[in-house]
Design an enzyme around this catalytic site. Structure first.
Site, PDB file in Angstrom:
ATOM      1  N   CYS A   1      -4.038  12.220  13.866  1.00 31.73           N
ATOM      2  CA  CYS A   1      -4.816  10.994  13.730  1.00 31.73           C
ATOM      3  C   CYS A   1      -4.545  10.133  14.945  1.00 31.73           C
ATOM      4  O   CYS A   1      -3.865  10.567  15.872  1.00 31.73           O
ATOM      5  CB  CYS A   1      -4.488  10.276  12.428  1.00 31.73           C
ATOM      6  SG  CYS A   1      -2.888   9.510  12.418  1.00 31.73           S
TER       7      CYS A   1
ATOM      8  N   ASP B   1       5.189   0.299  12.017  1.00 34.49           N
ATOM      9  CA  ASP B   1       3.967  -0.340  11.505  1.00 34.49           C
ATOM     10  C   ASP B   1       3.867  -1.816  11.904  1.00 34.49           C
ATOM     11  O   ASP B   1       2.867  -2.468  11.594  1.00 34.49           O
ATOM     12  CB  ASP B   1       3.908  -0.222   9.970  1.00 34.49           C
ATOM     13  CG  ASP B   1       3.653   1.213   9.525  1.00 34.49           C
ATOM     14  OD1 ASP B   1       3.254   2.034  10.368  1.00 34.49           O
ATOM     15  OD2 ASP B   1       3.863   1.502   8.334  1.00 34.49           O
TER      16      ASP B   1
ATOM     17  N   ARG C   1      -8.518  -0.396   5.090  1.00 33.67           N
ATOM     18  CA  ARG C   1      -7.702   0.652   4.437  1.00 33.67           C
ATOM     19  C   ARG C   1      -6.394   0.088   3.919  1.00 33.67           C
ATOM     20  O   ARG C   1      -5.843   0.602   2.952  1.00 33.67           O
ATOM     21  CB  ARG C   1      -7.385   1.762   5.447  1.00 33.67           C
ATOM     22  CG  ARG C   1      -8.568   2.579   5.834  1.00 33.67           C
ATOM     23  CD  ARG C   1      -8.156   3.692   6.741  1.00 33.67           C
ATOM     24  NE  ARG C   1      -7.073   4.458   6.116  1.00 33.67           N
ATOM     25  CZ  ARG C   1      -6.459   5.471   6.684  1.00 33.67           C
ATOM     26  NH1 ARG C   1      -6.806   5.849   7.887  1.00 33.67           N
ATOM     27  NH2 ARG C   1      -5.497   6.110   6.062  1.00 33.67           N
TER      28      ARG C   1
ATOM     29  N   ILE D   1       8.807   6.453  16.810  1.00 25.11           N
ATOM     30  CA  ILE D   1       8.432   7.220  15.622  1.00 25.11           C
ATOM     31  C   ILE D   1       7.192   8.080  15.879  1.00 25.11           C
ATOM     32  O   ILE D   1       7.148   9.253  15.528  1.00 25.11           O
ATOM     33  CB  ILE D   1       8.187   6.291  14.407  1.00 25.11           C
ATOM     34  CG1 ILE D   1       9.395   5.362  14.179  1.00 25.11           C
ATOM     35  CG2 ILE D   1       7.886   7.103  13.137  1.00 25.11           C
ATOM     36  CD1 ILE D   1      10.693   6.029  13.777  1.00 25.11           C
TER      37      ILE D   1
ATOM     38  N   PRO E   1       2.332  16.307  11.701  1.00 24.94           N
ATOM     39  CA  PRO E   1       2.338  17.527  10.888  1.00 24.94           C
ATOM     40  C   PRO E   1       3.029  17.283   9.538  1.00 24.94           C
ATOM     41  O   PRO E   1       3.653  16.234   9.332  1.00 24.94           O
ATOM     42  CB  PRO E   1       3.162  18.503  11.725  1.00 24.94           C
ATOM     43  CG  PRO E   1       4.046  17.644  12.566  1.00 24.94           C
ATOM     44  CD  PRO E   1       3.304  16.353  12.800  1.00 24.94           C
ATOM     45  N   ILE E   2       2.943  18.263   8.617  1.00 23.99           N
ATOM     46  CA  ILE E   2       3.647  18.139   7.327  1.00 23.99           C
ATOM     47  C   ILE E   2       4.619  19.309   7.138  1.00 23.99           C
ATOM     48  O   ILE E   2       4.935  19.711   6.021  1.00 23.99           O
ATOM     49  CB  ILE E   2       2.673  18.033   6.127  1.00 23.99           C
ATOM     50  CG1 ILE E   2       1.725  19.236   6.062  1.00 23.99           C
ATOM     51  CG2 ILE E   2       1.896  16.733   6.148  1.00 23.99           C
ATOM     52  CD1 ILE E   2       1.075  19.406   4.694  1.00 23.99           C
TER      53      ILE E   2
ATOM     54  N   LYS F   1       0.838  -1.210   0.000  1.00 23.18           N
ATOM     55  CA  LYS F   1       0.000   0.000   0.000  1.00 23.18           C
ATOM     56  C   LYS F   1       0.872   1.259   0.000  1.00 23.18           C
ATOM     57  O   LYS F   1       0.628   2.183  -0.778  1.00 23.18           O
ATOM     58  CB  LYS F   1      -0.891  -0.009   1.259  1.00 23.18           C
ATOM     59  CG  LYS F   1      -1.509   1.331   1.590  1.00 23.18           C
ATOM     60  CD  LYS F   1      -2.288   1.321   2.880  1.00 23.18           C
ATOM     61  CE  LYS F   1      -1.500   1.471   4.141  1.00 23.18           C
ATOM     62  NZ  LYS F   1      -1.167   2.827   4.589  1.00 23.18           N
ATOM     63  N   ASN F   2       1.886   1.289   0.870  1.00 25.25           N
ATOM     64  CA  ASN F   2       2.655   2.523   1.022  1.00 25.25           C
ATOM     65  C   ASN F   2       3.633   2.780  -0.126  1.00 25.25           C
ATOM     66  O   ASN F   2       4.241   3.847  -0.198  1.00 25.25           O
ATOM     67  CB  ASN F   2       3.385   2.536   2.373  1.00 25.25           C
ATOM     68  CG  ASN F   2       2.408   2.727   3.520  1.00 25.25           C
ATOM     69  OD1 ASN F   2       1.223   3.040   3.297  1.00 25.25           O
ATOM     70  ND2 ASN F   2       2.861   2.530   4.739  1.00 25.25           N
TER      71      ASN F   2
HETATM   72  N1  EPU Z   1       6.939  14.394  10.958  1.00 28.11           N
HETATM   73  C1  EPU Z   1       6.950  15.737  11.286  1.00 28.11           C
HETATM   74  N2  EPU Z   1       6.799  16.650  10.274  1.00 28.11           N
HETATM   75  C2  EPU Z   1       6.667  16.281   8.961  1.00 28.11           C
HETATM   76  C3  EPU Z   1       6.651  14.917   8.639  1.00 28.11           C
HETATM   77  C4  EPU Z   1       6.802  13.991   9.661  1.00 28.11           C
HETATM   78  O1  EPU Z   1       7.075  16.101  12.451  1.00 28.11           O
HETATM   79  O2  EPU Z   1       6.546  17.169   8.106  1.00 28.11           O
HETATM   80  C5  EPU Z   1       7.104  13.392  12.016  1.00 28.11           C
HETATM   81  C6  EPU Z   1       5.849  12.522  12.204  1.00 28.11           C
HETATM   82  O3  EPU Z   1       4.896  13.138  13.024  1.00 28.11           O
HETATM   83  C7  EPU Z   1       6.439  11.252  12.782  1.00 28.11           C
HETATM   84  C8  EPU Z   1       7.787  11.131  12.082  1.00 28.11           C
HETATM   85  O4  EPU Z   1       8.101  12.457  11.625  1.00 28.11           O
HETATM   86  O5  EPU Z   1       6.646  11.405  14.152  1.00 28.11           O
HETATM   87  C9  EPU Z   1       7.841  10.188  10.910  1.00 28.11           C
HETATM   88  O6  EPU Z   1       6.722  10.395  10.073  1.00 28.11           O
HETATM   89  P1  EPU Z   1       6.718  10.113   8.504  1.00 28.11           P
HETATM   90  O7  EPU Z   1       6.567  11.421   7.800  1.00 28.11           O
HETATM   91  O8  EPU Z   1       7.885   9.260   8.142  1.00 28.11           O
HETATM   92  O9  EPU Z   1       5.381   9.279   8.346  1.00 28.11           O
HETATM   93  P2  EPU Z   1       4.448   9.322   7.076  1.00 28.11           P
HETATM   94  O10 EPU Z   1       5.282   9.520   5.876  1.00 28.11           O
HETATM   95  O11 EPU Z   1       3.300  10.210   7.319  1.00 28.11           O
HETATM   96  C10 EPU Z   1       4.633   6.773   6.469  1.00 28.11           C
HETATM   97  C11 EPU Z   1       3.678   5.628   6.320  1.00 28.11           C
HETATM   98  C12 EPU Z   1       3.161   5.210   7.686  1.00 28.11           C
HETATM   99  C13 EPU Z   1       4.357   4.820   8.558  1.00 28.11           C
HETATM  100  C14 EPU Z   1       5.361   5.979   8.640  1.00 28.11           C
HETATM  101  C15 EPU Z   1       6.632   5.634   9.390  1.00 28.11           C
HETATM  102  C16 EPU Z   1       2.756   6.033   4.126  1.00 28.11           C
HETATM  103  C17 EPU Z   1       1.589   6.406   3.301  1.00 28.11           C
HETATM  104  N3  EPU Z   1       2.581   6.036   5.454  1.00 28.11           N
HETATM  105  O12 EPU Z   1       3.887   7.828   7.065  1.00 28.11           O
HETATM  106  O13 EPU Z   1       2.316   4.087   7.492  1.00 28.11           O
HETATM  107  O14 EPU Z   1       3.924   4.501   9.864  1.00 28.11           O
HETATM  108  O15 EPU Z   1       5.733   6.384   7.290  1.00 28.11           O
HETATM  109  O16 EPU Z   1       7.269   4.554   8.814  1.00 28.11           O
HETATM  110  O17 EPU Z   1       3.806   5.706   3.595  1.00 28.11           O
HETATM  111  C18 EPU Z   1       0.563   2.591   7.987  1.00 28.11           C
HETATM  112  O18 EPU Z   1       0.727   2.082   6.867  1.00 28.11           O
HETATM  113  O19 EPU Z   1      -0.169   2.061   8.872  1.00 28.11           O
HETATM  114  C19 EPU Z   1       1.231   3.844   8.309  1.00 28.11           C
HETATM  115  C20 EPU Z   1       0.819   4.641   9.292  1.00 28.11           C
END
Ligand code: EPU
Length: 422
Positions: free
Chosen positions: A117, A310, A402, A332, A123-124, A22-23
């Site tokens: 969530c 995960d 999902r 994480i 955040p992004i 999925k990811n």
């Molecule tokens: N973070 C920030 N700011 C940002 C981006 C991330 O503070 O702009 C923080 C997050 O809050 C978190 C950490 O950095 O504490 C890592 O987050 P990351 O951005 O890597 O997570 P993500 O890209 O939103 C993906 C997967 C998740 C998986 C995480 C970690 C996808 C679509 N989702 O999320 O998958 O847990 O990486 O490996 O690729 C799942 O499939 O159940 C799932 C949640």
């Protein structure tokens, strides 16, 4: 709302085919926005997050058709909208992955800000900071993030923290930027490597994916491609744990053992037998043999190649059945222990201390009605239900739907007593 009803206590036996990741499929679908040519994606998992993305892409003007053989045909000949609306983003945070490609292709993107969530604030800000480094002006207003750039310019971007979708978003933006972009402290996850491979097949110039430094030489346009999505390492890990906890023999086919290494190593440390054999078309075949007396082993979640967050919830379910005390540290996400209280309601002995869960086994679990709070938490409860005394009803199955393709059918095909209540 659907529920799953599981009668515990049956050993499993047989073969399970692992679906596409999925990811990895989510960014690959978003990458179709980068070209006006047709793109074909194979091994797409048929799960709800993928259907949500299909809806989003259609709203943006992409022609998308899914075939019964798990392939998707996409064509973004003309982008008709550059907005990802709230009603789609709120159901799936990964919608934010269209920001990079839309900005690169059209010079403008407006995407609803995902809220927090069940697993944390999420955040992004690192995505936004990266787009600004590429020369975009970004503002957040009325719950939306809006990015504008006539033409993105290559730059050096250092991520403050490793972010998987952040790395993917910036890679997709940089591929059509002017000049060279260097992403430092980039995510090394296999899904990032898979996306880089697809972008390169489209004519992009991405180097170093799979290491913390990714270099992208911008090109003026990309062409179409046919790309096969990698196997889902989290689904594979989930079935390994299901085999281990039920003391069963399960064979997983169409997976990539290297991507599951951290889970295999941890399960072996706990005394679970796992064999790795080559399978057809570069995939591997994993055989898990449970053991009556596996033991507690501590785990710390980390970025790839560390133990994936995960897989933390599923591993916690396993540790309730191990001999001894294990410490599970979640590094994480700040709030990813919601499954613990439901496991406790089933009889598990778990104590939460900040980012650590201390699990003492082996405890008898008894069936109960439980509520899943997120995708992987739901998987953990289904795994626990497989060995619980009596009946467990797992509520809010939409979380599972999902990200796991037909999980109850796959489990039933290897002997689990599991049914969906509509
Ligand atoms: N973070 C920030 N700011 C940002 C981006 C991330 O503070 O702009 C923080 C997050 O809050 C978190 C950490 O950095 O504490 C890592 O987050 P990351 O951005 O890597 O997570 P993500 O890209 O939103 C993906 C997967 C998740 C998986 C995480 C970690 C996808 C679509 N989702 O999320 O998958 O847990 O990486 O490996 O690729 C799942 O499939 O159940 C799932 C949640």
């Amino acid at each position: 709302m659907d529920k799953l009803r599981v009668k515990g206590g049956k050993p499993l036996q047989g073969q399970v085919r692992i679906s596409g990741a999925k990811n990895a499929a989510l960014p690959a679908l978003a990458a179709s926005l980068l070209t006006a040519d047709p793109v074909v994606l194979e091994n797409i998992p048929l799960v709800n997050d993928i259907f949500t993305t299909r809806r989003l892409l259609r709203e943006l003007g992409v022609a998308v058709e899914f075939e019964s053989d798990h392939s998707a045909r996409l064509r973004a000949a003309k982008i008709v909208s550059d907005e990802a609306p709230y009603d789609l983003v709120k159901t799936m945070r990964a919608s934010v992955l269209v920001l990079g490609p839309l900005l690169a292709r059209t010079g403008h993107a407006r995407v609803s800000l995902p809220g927090g969530c069940a697993i944390g604030a999420r955040p992004i800000n690192f995505h936004i900071k990266g787009f600004e480094k590429l020369g975009a002006s970004v503002r957040t207003e009325h719950g939306y993030v809006e990015a504008v750039a006539e033409r993105l310019r290559g730059s050096e971007i250092l991520f403050d923290k490793v972010t998987v979708t952040g790395t993917e978003n910036l890679m997709m933006a940089a591929v059509l930027a002017d000049g060279r972009t260097i992403l430092q402290n980039a995510a090394c996850e296999p899904e990032v490597v898979d996306l880089a491979g697809m972008l390169n097949d489209m004519g992009g110039k991405v180097q170093g994916a799979g290491t913390p430094t990714i270099t992208v030489e911008g090109v003026s346009e990309l062409k179409g491609t046919t790309h096969r999505i990698i196997p889902d390492r989290i689904e594979a890990g989930t079935f390994l744990v299901a085999g281990a906890i039920t003391n069963s023999e399960l064979e997983l086919i169409d997976c990539n053992a290297i991507h599951v290494s951290s889970v295999i190593d941890k399960l072996r440390e706990a005394g679970v037998h796992i064999e790795i054999a080559p399978g057809p078309t570069a995939s591997t075949r994993l055989t898990v043999r449970g053991s009556e007396d596996f033991r507690a082993a501590d785990v710390v979640t980390k970025e790839y190649p560390g133990f994936a967050t995960d897989m933390q919830a599923q591993y916690m379910a396993l540790m309730t059945q191990a001999t001894g005390t294990s410490v599970i540290t979640e590094n994480i996400f700040e709030n990813r222990f919601m499954h613990a209280s439901e496991l406790m309601r089933m009889g598990a002995d778990i104590r939460i201390d900040g980012s650590r869960a201390i699990v003492t086994g082996k405890t008898r679990l008894s069936g109960a009605t439980v509520i899943a709070s997120d995708l992987r938490a739901s998987a953990s409860l289904v795994i626990a239900a497989l060995i619980a005394d009596g009946i467990t009803v797992v509520d809010r199955v939409y979380h599972l739907d999902r990200g796991y393709e037909k999980i109850e059918e796959k489990l039933r095909s290897v002997g689990a007593q599991i049914e969906r209540l509509k």
